[in-house]
Design a protein around this motif. Structure first.
Motif, short mmCIF file in Angstrom:
data_model
loop_
_atom_site.label_atom_id
_atom_site.label_comp_id
_atom_site.label_asym_id
_atom_site.label_seq_id
_atom_site.Cartn_x
_atom_site.Cartn_y
_atom_site.Cartn_z
N LYS A 84 -3.14 6.43 -4.99
CA LYS A 84 -1.90 6.29 -4.23
C LYS A 84 -2.17 5.54 -2.93
O LYS A 84 -2.95 5.97 -2.10
CB LYS A 84 -1.31 7.68 -3.93
N GLY A 85 -1.56 4.38 -2.78
CA GLY A 85 -1.74 3.56 -1.59
C GLY A 85 -2.93 2.62 -1.62
O GLY A 85 -3.09 1.77 -0.74
N ALA A 88 -2.35 -1.20 -1.75
CA ALA A 88 -1.72 -1.73 -0.54
C ALA A 88 -2.73 -2.28 0.45
O ALA A 88 -2.35 -2.89 1.45
CB ALA A 88 -0.88 -0.63 0.14
N HIS A 89 -4.04 -2.09 0.18
CA HIS A 89 -5.09 -2.58 1.08
C HIS A 89 -5.88 -3.75 0.50
O HIS A 89 -6.87 -4.19 1.10
CB HIS A 89 -6.06 -1.44 1.41
N GLN A 137 0.67 2.86 -8.82
CA GLN A 137 0.55 4.11 -8.07
C GLN A 137 0.91 3.92 -6.59
O GLN A 137 1.15 4.90 -5.88
CB GLN A 137 -0.87 4.69 -8.17
N SER A 138 0.94 2.67 -6.14
CA SER A 138 1.30 2.37 -4.74
C SER A 138 2.71 1.82 -4.62
O SER A 138 3.08 1.33 -3.55
CB SER A 138 0.30 1.36 -4.16
N ARG A 139 3.47 1.87 -5.69
CA ARG A 139 4.83 1.33 -5.65
C ARG A 139 5.64 2.01 -4.55
O ARG A 139 5.73 3.23 -4.50
CB ARG A 139 5.50 1.50 -7.01
N ALA A 141 4.84 1.88 -1.39
CA ALA A 141 3.99 2.02 -0.20
C ALA A 141 3.98 0.72 0.60
O ALA A 141 4.08 -0.38 0.04
CB ALA A 141 2.57 2.38 -0.62
N ALA A 142 3.88 0.83 1.91
CA ALA A 142 3.83 -0.35 2.77
C ALA A 142 2.50 -1.06 2.62
O ALA A 142 1.44 -0.42 2.61
CB ALA A 142 4.06 0.04 4.22
N GLU A 144 -0.77 -2.81 3.61
CA GLU A 144 -1.62 -2.65 4.78
C GLU A 144 -2.73 -3.70 4.82
O GLU A 144 -3.61 -3.63 5.68
CB GLU A 144 -2.25 -1.25 4.78
N PRO A 249 7.18 -3.19 1.23
CA PRO A 249 6.79 -2.26 0.17
C PRO A 249 6.25 -2.98 -1.06
O PRO A 249 6.76 -4.04 -1.45
CB PRO A 249 8.09 -1.52 -0.15
#
Length: 257
Positions: A84-85, A88-89, A137-139, A141-142, A144, A249
């Motif tokens: 999760k998230g 996003a990195h 799983q990061s859908r 999420a902002a 980063e 997102p």
């Protein structure tokens, strides 16, 4: 039709001598440029074709592979929690390599180093499935990407490539996506090149594809030398694009024309 597109592109962009980045307050996801039908397809998990790859990725996540006879789940457990998230990195800095790697490369590094398995080929169904499953799983999420100070020199290289004119048409990415966004090219909307939904399903491809596939197609379109999959230049360009989409997102797997 291809010749007509080139003529239109050259004529539309020839007057742009200088490029200017889009102000943060005006930045938009490619989703906002899509038709209502395409947006509906993306939003409905039962209609989004990319979810077929996500389902395959879940199976692969739990399947043992390689000489180590390990599955991704043996190290990372439930992806819905551990991943999760994570997407996003990416691209993220790899200390061992001393450079950024994108999500697909991270999957292959894990396969080689921890599963002792053969890396998956770029754009193969299995690699796209695993990256789609992890990214999903990061859908919401902002993004980063770019927060790590070690990435700054590589972001600068990616920005330089984005701004650089190249190829027989003497165009840079910025000439379309900064200077002419919300216009149309051969009937398609010109977006701001914020890669919020990769890997994504393109109706043109009738398949899921990575951001590197899309970048290579654009480079081909301006008649420039195409970088190999996994080339540092493509990863740096990915990194720059994701870093300038920071705060937006994630939508993976998105749907585009």
């Amino acid at each position: 039709m291809r010749i007509a597109c080139i003529v239109v592109m050259a004529g539309m962009l020839a007057a742009d001598a200088f490029a200017a980045e889009i102000p943060l307050s005006e930045r938009r996801s490619g989703y906002s440029f899509m038709t209502p039908e395409t947006r509906t397809m993306q939003d409905d998990s039962t209609a989004n074709p990319g979810m077929l790859w996500v389902l395959d990725g879940e199976k692969l996540w739990n399947r043992k592979a390689g000489a180590a006879d390990k599955a991704c789940a043996d190290c990372h457990n439930d992806a819905r929690v551990s991943m999760k998230g994570a997407a996003a990195h990416y691209p993220a800095f790899d200390k061992a390599l001393g450079r950024p790697v994108d999500l697909g490369q991270r999957v292959n590094l894990c396969r080689a180093n921890h599963q002792q398995a053969t890396p998956l080929a770029y754009e193969s169904r299995d690699l796209l499935a695993l990256t789609a499953f992890v990214a999903q799983q990061s859908r919401g999420a902002a993004i980063e990407t770019g927060s790590d100070p070690q990435l700054q020199p590589f972001i600068a290289k990616g920005r330089e490539l984005f701004m650089q004119r190249q190829g027989q048409l003497n165009l840079g990415c910025t000439n379309c996506h900064d200077d002419n966004w919300d216009k149309r090219l051969a009937g398609s909307a010109i977006t701001q090149a914020h890669p919020t939904g990769y890997p994504l399903y393109r109706l043109e491809w009738q398949s899921l594809g990575s951001l590197q596939r899309r970048l290579r197609a654009c480079i081909t379109g301006i008649r420039a030398q195409v970088y190999d999959y996994g080339a540092p230049e493509l990863v740096e360009l990915e990194l720059y694009l994701m870093s300038r989409a920071r705060g937006m997102p994630l939508e993976a797997p998105a749907v585009r024309p």
